[in-house]
Each structure stands twice: as C-alpha cells, then as structure tokens.
Design a protein around this motif. Structure first.
Motif, PDB file in Angstrom:
ATOM      1  N   ASP A  96      31.994  42.757  30.136  1.00 46.49           N
ATOM      2  CA  ASP A  96      31.536  42.185  31.401  1.00 46.49           C
ATOM      3  C   ASP A  96      31.919  40.717  31.578  1.00 46.49           C
ATOM      4  O   ASP A  96      31.452  40.049  32.493  1.00 46.49           O
ATOM      5  CB  ASP A  96      30.011  42.314  31.515  1.00 46.49           C
ATOM      6  CG  ASP A  96      29.568  43.765  31.617  1.00 46.49           C
ATOM      7  OD1 ASP A  96      30.346  44.570  32.167  1.00 46.49           O
ATOM      8  OD2 ASP A  96      28.466  44.080  31.142  1.00 46.49           O
ATOM      9  N   GLY A  97      32.756  40.193  30.697  1.00 45.76           N
ATOM     10  CA  GLY A  97      33.091  38.777  30.768  1.00 45.76           C
ATOM     11  C   GLY A  97      33.801  38.373  32.035  1.00 45.76           C
ATOM     12  O   GLY A  97      33.733  37.226  32.461  1.00 45.76           O
ATOM     13  N   ASP A  98      34.491  39.333  32.660  1.00 47.04           N
ATOM     14  CA  ASP A  98      35.255  39.041  33.878  1.00 47.04           C
ATOM     15  C   ASP A  98      34.571  39.624  35.113  1.00 47.04           C
ATOM     16  O   ASP A  98      35.229  39.915  36.110  1.00 47.04           O
ATOM     17  CB  ASP A  98      36.676  39.615  33.760  1.00 47.04           C
ATOM     18  CG  ASP A  98      37.467  38.981  32.629  1.00 47.04           C
ATOM     19  OD1 ASP A  98      37.565  37.744  32.620  1.00 47.04           O
ATOM     20  OD2 ASP A  98      37.971  39.712  31.773  1.00 47.04           O
ATOM     21  N   LYS A  99      33.263  39.784  35.058  1.00 46.22           N
ATOM     22  CA  LYS A  99      32.541  40.480  36.123  1.00 46.22           C
ATOM     23  C   LYS A  99      32.755  39.821  37.477  1.00 46.22           C
ATOM     24  O   LYS A  99      32.994  40.500  38.483  1.00 46.22           O
ATOM     25  CB  LYS A  99      31.049  40.531  35.782  1.00 46.22           C
ATOM     26  CG  LYS A  99      30.236  41.388  36.737  1.00 46.22           C
ATOM     27  CD  LYS A  99      28.804  41.521  36.246  1.00 46.22           C
ATOM     28  CE  LYS A  99      27.992  42.423  37.186  1.00 46.22           C
ATOM     29  NZ  LYS A  99      26.582  42.555  36.714  1.00 46.22           N
ATOM     30  N   GLU A 100      32.655  38.492  37.553  1.00 45.01           N
ATOM     31  CA  GLU A 100      32.816  37.801  38.836  1.00 45.01           C
ATOM     32  C   GLU A 100      34.235  37.945  39.371  1.00 45.01           C
ATOM     33  O   GLU A 100      34.439  38.126  40.578  1.00 45.01           O
ATOM     34  CB  GLU A 100      32.455  36.325  38.686  1.00 45.01           C
ATOM     35  CG  GLU A 100      30.977  36.074  38.474  1.00 45.01           C
ATOM     36  CD  GLU A 100      30.639  34.599  38.450  1.00 45.01           C
ATOM     37  OE1 GLU A 100      31.543  33.770  38.717  1.00 45.01           O
ATOM     38  OE2 GLU A 100      29.488  34.257  38.162  1.00 45.01           O
ATOM     39  N   ALA A 101      35.218  37.859  38.491  1.00 43.78           N
ATOM     40  CA  ALA A 101      36.602  38.003  38.931  1.00 43.78           C
ATOM     41  C   ALA A 101      36.876  39.433  39.401  1.00 43.78           C
ATOM     42  O   ALA A 101      37.537  39.653  40.432  1.00 43.78           O
ATOM     43  CB  ALA A 101      37.559  37.621  37.809  1.00 43.78           C
ATOM     44  N   LYS A 102      36.366  40.411  38.673  1.00 50.02           N
ATOM     45  CA  LYS A 102      36.567  41.807  39.067  1.00 50.02           C
ATOM     46  C   LYS A 102      35.930  42.106  40.423  1.00 50.02           C
ATOM     47  O   LYS A 102      36.415  42.974  41.168  1.00 50.02           O
ATOM     48  CB  LYS A 102      35.982  42.738  38.004  1.00 50.02           C
ATOM     49  CG  LYS A 102      36.749  42.757  36.691  1.00 50.02           C
ATOM     50  CD  LYS A 102      36.071  43.693  35.691  1.00 50.02           C
ATOM     51  CE  LYS A 102      36.823  43.719  34.367  1.00 50.02           C
ATOM     52  NZ  LYS A 102      36.179  44.618  33.375  1.00 50.02           N
ATOM     53  N   ALA A 103      34.866  41.394  40.741  1.00 49.96           N
ATOM     54  CA  ALA A 103      34.165  41.621  42.014  1.00 49.96           C
ATOM     55  C   ALA A 103      35.031  41.288  43.216  1.00 49.96           C
ATOM     56  O   ALA A 103      34.701  41.664  44.342  1.00 49.96           O
ATOM     57  CB  ALA A 103      32.880  40.805  42.051  1.00 49.96           C
ATOM     58  N   ARG A 104      36.136  40.570  42.994  1.00 54.33           N
ATOM     59  CA  ARG A 104      37.037  40.221  44.101  1.00 54.33           C
ATOM     60  C   ARG A 104      37.991  41.355  44.466  1.00 54.33           C
ATOM     61  O   ARG A 104      38.651  41.298  45.507  1.00 54.33           O
ATOM     62  CB  ARG A 104      37.882  38.992  43.731  1.00 54.33           C
ATOM     63  CG  ARG A 104      37.104  37.700  43.542  1.00 54.33           C
ATOM     64  CD  ARG A 104      38.025  36.584  43.069  1.00 54.33           C
ATOM     65  NE  ARG A 104      39.170  36.412  43.956  1.00 54.33           N
ATOM     66  CZ  ARG A 104      40.309  35.811  43.618  1.00 54.33           C
ATOM     67  NH1 ARG A 104      40.452  35.335  42.380  1.00 54.33           N
ATOM     68  NH2 ARG A 104      41.295  35.702  44.481  1.00 54.33           N
ATOM     69  N   ILE A 105      38.072  42.396  43.620  1.00 54.95           N
ATOM     70  CA  ILE A 105      39.155  43.373  43.744  1.00 54.95           C
ATOM     71  C   ILE A 105      38.629  44.714  44.243  1.00 54.95           C
ATOM     72  O   ILE A 105      37.787  45.350  43.604  1.00 54.95           O
ATOM     73  CB  ILE A 105      39.882  43.557  42.401  1.00 54.95           C
ATOM     74  CG1 ILE A 105      40.383  42.204  41.880  1.00 54.95           C
ATOM     75  CG2 ILE A 105      41.051  44.526  42.556  1.00 54.95           C
ATOM     76  CD1 ILE A 105      40.908  42.251  40.463  1.00 54.95           C
ATOM     77  N   ALA A 106      39.168  45.162  45.370  1.00 54.63           N
ATOM     78  CA  ALA A 106      38.884  46.486  45.924  1.00 54.63           C
ATOM     79  C   ALA A 106      40.059  47.393  45.583  1.00 54.63           C
ATOM     80  O   ALA A 106      41.203  47.096  45.955  1.00 54.63           O
ATOM     81  CB  ALA A 106      38.697  46.414  47.436  1.00 54.63           C
ATOM     82  N   SER A 107      39.804  48.491  44.856  1.00 50.90           N
ATOM     83  CA  SER A 107      40.877  49.345  44.359  1.00 50.90           C
ATOM     84  C   SER A 107      40.706  50.785  44.820  1.00 50.90           C
ATOM     85  O   SER A 107      39.586  51.311  44.836  1.00 50.90           O
ATOM     86  CB  SER A 107      40.919  49.318  42.826  1.00 50.90           C
ATOM     87  OG  SER A 107      41.069  48.003  42.333  1.00 50.90           O
ATOM     88  N   VAL A 108      41.829  51.417  45.166  1.00 57.80           N
ATOM     89  CA  VAL A 108      41.843  52.845  45.486  1.00 57.80           C
ATOM     90  C   VAL A 108      43.093  53.464  44.886  1.00 57.80           C
ATOM     91  O   VAL A 108      44.100  52.789  44.676  1.00 57.80           O
ATOM     92  CB  VAL A 108      41.814  53.115  47.008  1.00 57.80           C
ATOM     93  CG1 VAL A 108      40.501  52.681  47.631  1.00 57.80           C
ATOM     94  CG2 VAL A 108      42.994  52.440  47.706  1.00 57.80           C
ATOM     95  N   GLN A 109      43.009  54.766  44.632  1.00 59.97           N
ATOM     96  CA  GLN A 109      44.155  55.494  44.097  1.00 59.97           C
ATOM     97  C   GLN A 109      45.098  55.865  45.233  1.00 59.97           C
ATOM     98  O   GLN A 109      44.664  56.157  46.359  1.00 59.97           O
ATOM     99  CB  GLN A 109      43.678  56.756  43.371  1.00 59.97           C
ATOM    100  CG  GLN A 109      44.793  57.532  42.674  1.00 59.97           C
ATOM    101  CD  GLN A 109      44.276  58.806  42.037  1.00 59.97           C
ATOM    102  OE1 GLN A 109      43.108  58.904  41.677  1.00 59.97           O
ATOM    103  NE2 GLN A 109      45.147  59.794  41.901  1.00 59.97           N
ATOM    104  N   THR A 110      46.395  55.883  44.939  1.00 57.50           N
ATOM    105  CA  THR A 110      47.401  56.200  45.954  1.00 57.50           C
ATOM    106  C   THR A 110      48.395  57.217  45.411  1.00 57.50           C
ATOM    107  O   THR A 110      48.400  57.542  44.229  1.00 57.50           O
ATOM    108  CB  THR A 110      48.170  54.941  46.387  1.00 57.50           C
ATOM    109  OG1 THR A 110      48.870  54.409  45.246  1.00 57.50           O
ATOM    110  CG2 THR A 110      47.228  53.894  46.955  1.00 57.50           C
ATOM    111  N   VAL A 111      49.242  57.686  46.294  1.00 58.18           N
ATOM    112  CA  VAL A 111      50.315  58.597  45.897  1.00 58.18           C
ATOM    113  C   VAL A 111      51.497  57.736  45.452  1.00 58.18           C
ATOM    114  O   VAL A 111      52.405  57.424  46.223  1.00 58.18           O
ATOM    115  CB  VAL A 111      50.700  59.537  47.058  1.00 58.18           C
ATOM    116  CG1 VAL A 111      51.766  60.535  46.593  1.00 58.18           C
ATOM    117  CG2 VAL A 111      49.470  60.280  47.568  1.00 58.18           C
TER     118      VAL A 111
END
Length: 416
Positions: A96-111
């Motif tokens: 969880d050390g990068d929790k704040e940084a990860k909170a900036r990223i919205a990710s979805v799977q693509t083809v």
C-alpha cells in the motif's frame, strides 16, 4: 422486377498495407522470400516463438482446470489483471506504499493496444473534445485511422530528419511550442518508436514533459513494447514514469499492449489507463464508469484467456524471472540482427551511411529506402517491407541477412 437500390453511401477504402503485404508474402512460392513487413517476433528459423514462460504457464493453467475460465469478466475487465498491468506500467511495488499515487489511475481492459488507443481516442473525443491531436510524422499508420474514426482533427509534428536519418527533436519542439494549443492531445510513443525506431533520450523526454505541462497539452502514450525494446521493463517505461511522477498536476493517459512483450499477438491483451492530476482523484471511479459505458456498447468486456496468462506470470517470482529472460532473448536477437545487417552493408561498401540501423531501437528500422527501391526488392528479390522503407528486423536471420544486404546493395546502386 426492378432492382432495389442500396441505401448505403460507401466508397472503396484502400486495403491495410501491412496485412496486404503479409498476404502477398504468404502467396509467394519463392523459397528465398523474406518477410520484413509485419511486426511479429520470429526466431532465427523464421518461425513464431511462443514464449517458453507462456507455454509453461499454459500447462499450469490447463492442469488447474479452472471452470471460471469460460465465464464473463466485469465490464472493466479482469480486475486483478488491471492492477498488475498498472503496476508494471507505472512501476509500483506490491503493498500500500503507493496508495495515493495509484488513486490517480483509472484502468480498464481493452482489446490489445489497438483497442486501448481506440477507446482512449473515443473517450477523449466525447469528454475532453480536443481541437487537435498531434501525431508524429511518421507514426504507426493506425494512429491516423483511429483518430479519424474518433472525429478528432489530426495534425503532425516533425519527428524524422530524412537527411541524417535521425530524430528531429528541434522540429518537434518548435512545432509544439509555436502551433499546439491548450487542450490539444500529443500522441507519444513510450519506446521503440514505430516506424522509425528512434526515441528521445532522457533529457529530451524531460523537455517534452515540460512543454506539455507549460502549454497545458495532454500527453497520450502508446506503450506497445515495454520490455521488448531494451530487455528491461523499467528502461522502456522511463518516459511514462517520469511524466507520472514528476508532473503530478498534469493529466495524461497510456494505451498498453501485451502483444509483443508476452508474445500474445492473437489473444488481444491490453489496458487503457487514464491518469488524473493529484487534485482530481475523486473522479477516478467516474472515469472508469464512463469508460465502461463505451466498452459496454462496443464489446461488453475484454477476453479472458490472455489476461489469465499474464496474471499467473506476474504473480509468481519464478515465472517473472523466466519472463525477464525471454525478454532478453527477444531484444538481444533483434540487436544482433541489426548489427549483422549493418556489418554486411559495410562489408559490401554499400553507398551511403548505415549507422542508423544500429542506432535505432526496437522491432523496426526506418531504412531510408525509397518506394521504388522497396518495390524492386519485392519484385526482384522477394523481400517484403513497407513502401516507407520500414523494415521489421525480426524477419532477419543468420540464414537470410547476407541475401537481404546484397539485395539492398543492388537497389541502392541501381535504382534511384
């Protein structure tokens, strides 16, 4: 009975050059034929190379016989895979050390990477409405098609200096400084630029990030070769990670492909990451929601098999080590073939300078051959490459590199 006219208003569309060229290659019966067109890794015998780590993983998965492999995933895709894809791209460690940084990223799977580029273009066209997207000149031909279909006007920034066969950093920067406007999208190749094989150095990437931040441009990274280009996933992600870590008030996005670095060409594994600025993390889930709305209306959810393979590898230390070794095998063979072609052209004293072949990076080389010379290679020597002169170095081997060099020597000397 009179024929009923069609309601369609359609005109012929030119065939895709790469797939048409590949079809011509397969139809050619000549035993000396060489494919330098399609961007797919080949062994020195010219055969496809399922990564050994992937084959090992497939056997493990088959033994596990997980019945869920046939079930739907979520609309946003395989959620555990998305976390792993994000961490690989942005350099996060487990925990969880990068929790704040990860909170900036919205990710979805693509083809795959194409789907990530398309979904990103469509999302920005709907919700950011950029006046212009800036593409490198030249760029992957599909970039132009994707943004055309998204309805965003396209312009190009200089990238390739033909006289020196080098990266035109000054031309790129001058164009972005003088012509790009606030809110414009700038398409950037994260590494192993397609088609030129020329990348900015780290100092140049820092300058590109600075101009994007100062002029409020929106960076759109296409990352198709992480780990494949240099053999190092860290080195090939350097530009993306620099923008993310050093420009936290600038939004950006990344289209991520797993086709090359895992050899999963047919499984269509990809992800799209939208990065908010550090003050806007509250919209991350809303971004995912809107991306899912587009996905639902287009393909509902990404395929499962490829992501399961990637997940299994990236969650096992032994398999990760095997994967890194496979990356080294691929990147090293590409570099060896670059050197072999260069050495042979020098030995033949082929007119011109050929240092660019070993200075370029990744799967492709922008050879400098003219369209007439390219056509002569195909017609006289059965060597297939794009009319721009882009050659896929993975099609070279110890068995054919002398033949290819001799053919290039001939067309350089005899065909202007």
């Amino acid at each position: 009975m009179a024929p009923v006219p069609t309601r369609l208003n359609v005109a012929p569309v030119p065939p895709d050059e790469i797939f048409a060229l590949n079809g011509a290659y397969f139809a050619d019966p000549n035993p000396q034929k060489v494919s330098l067109g399609v961007g797919v890794y080949r062994t020195d015998d010219g055969k496809p190379w399922p990564l050994p780590v992937v084959e090992k993983t497939e056997k493990v998965l088959a033994a596990e016989n997980d019945l869920m492999r046939h079930e739907y995933t979520a609309i946003e895709g395989d959620v555990p895979f998305l976390g792993l894809a994000r961490d690989l791209m942005f350099g996060f460690e487990s925990g969880d050390g990068d929790k704040e940084a990860k909170a900036r990223i919205a990710s979805v799977q693509t083809v795959a990477g194409t789907g990530a580029n398309h979904l990103g273009a469509l999302f920005l066209a709907h919700h950011m409405k950029p006046r212009t997207v800036w593409l490198s000149n030249p760029s992957w031909a599909n970039h132009m098609t994707i943004w055309e279909l998204a309805g965003v006007p396209r312009k190009t920034y200089p990238y390739y200096h033909a006289a020196t066969r080098s990266f035109d950093f000054d031309g790129m920067m001058n164009t972005l400084e003088t012509e790009a406007e606030e809110g414009d999208v700038v398409l950037l190749h994260a590494c192993a630029h397609n088609p030129t094989g020329l990348d900015p150095n780290k100092e140049q990437w820092i300058a590109i990030a600075e101009v994007c931040e100062r002029k409020k441009l929106f960076p759109f990274f296409d990352s198709a070769y992480q780990g494949f280009a240099s053999g190092s996933v860290e080195e090939d992600a350097w530009a993306v990670r620099y923008f993310f870590n050093n420009k936290p008030d600038m939004e950006m996005c990344v289209a991520q492909s797993f086709s090359k670095n895992f050899g999963l060409y047919g499984q269509r594994v990809g992800a799209f990451h939208y990065v908010t600025n550090r003050s806007a993390t509250s919209i991350r889930d809303i971004v995912v929601n809107n991306l899912c709305h587009l996905i639902r209306g287009e393909f509902s959810m990404g395929p499962r098999i490829g992501t399961t393979i990637v997940k299994k590898i990236l969650t096992n230390d032994e398999l990760i080590a095997d994967w890194h070794q496979d990356l080294q095998v691929m990147s090293s063979r590409i570099k060896t073939m670059r050197q072999a072609l260069y050495d042979e052209l020098v030995r033949l004293q082929t007119p011109g300078t050929w240092e660019h072949i070993i200075e370029q990076n990744g799967m492709f080389s922008y050879t400098g051959l003219t369209p007439k010379q390219v056509y002569a290679l195909k017609d006289q020597y059965h060597i297939y490459l794009l009319k721009s002169g882009r050659a896929s170095i993975s099609g070279l081997s110890e068995k054919n590199v002398k033949y290819v060099a001799q053919a290039i020597d001939y067309v350089i000397r005899n065909i202007l």
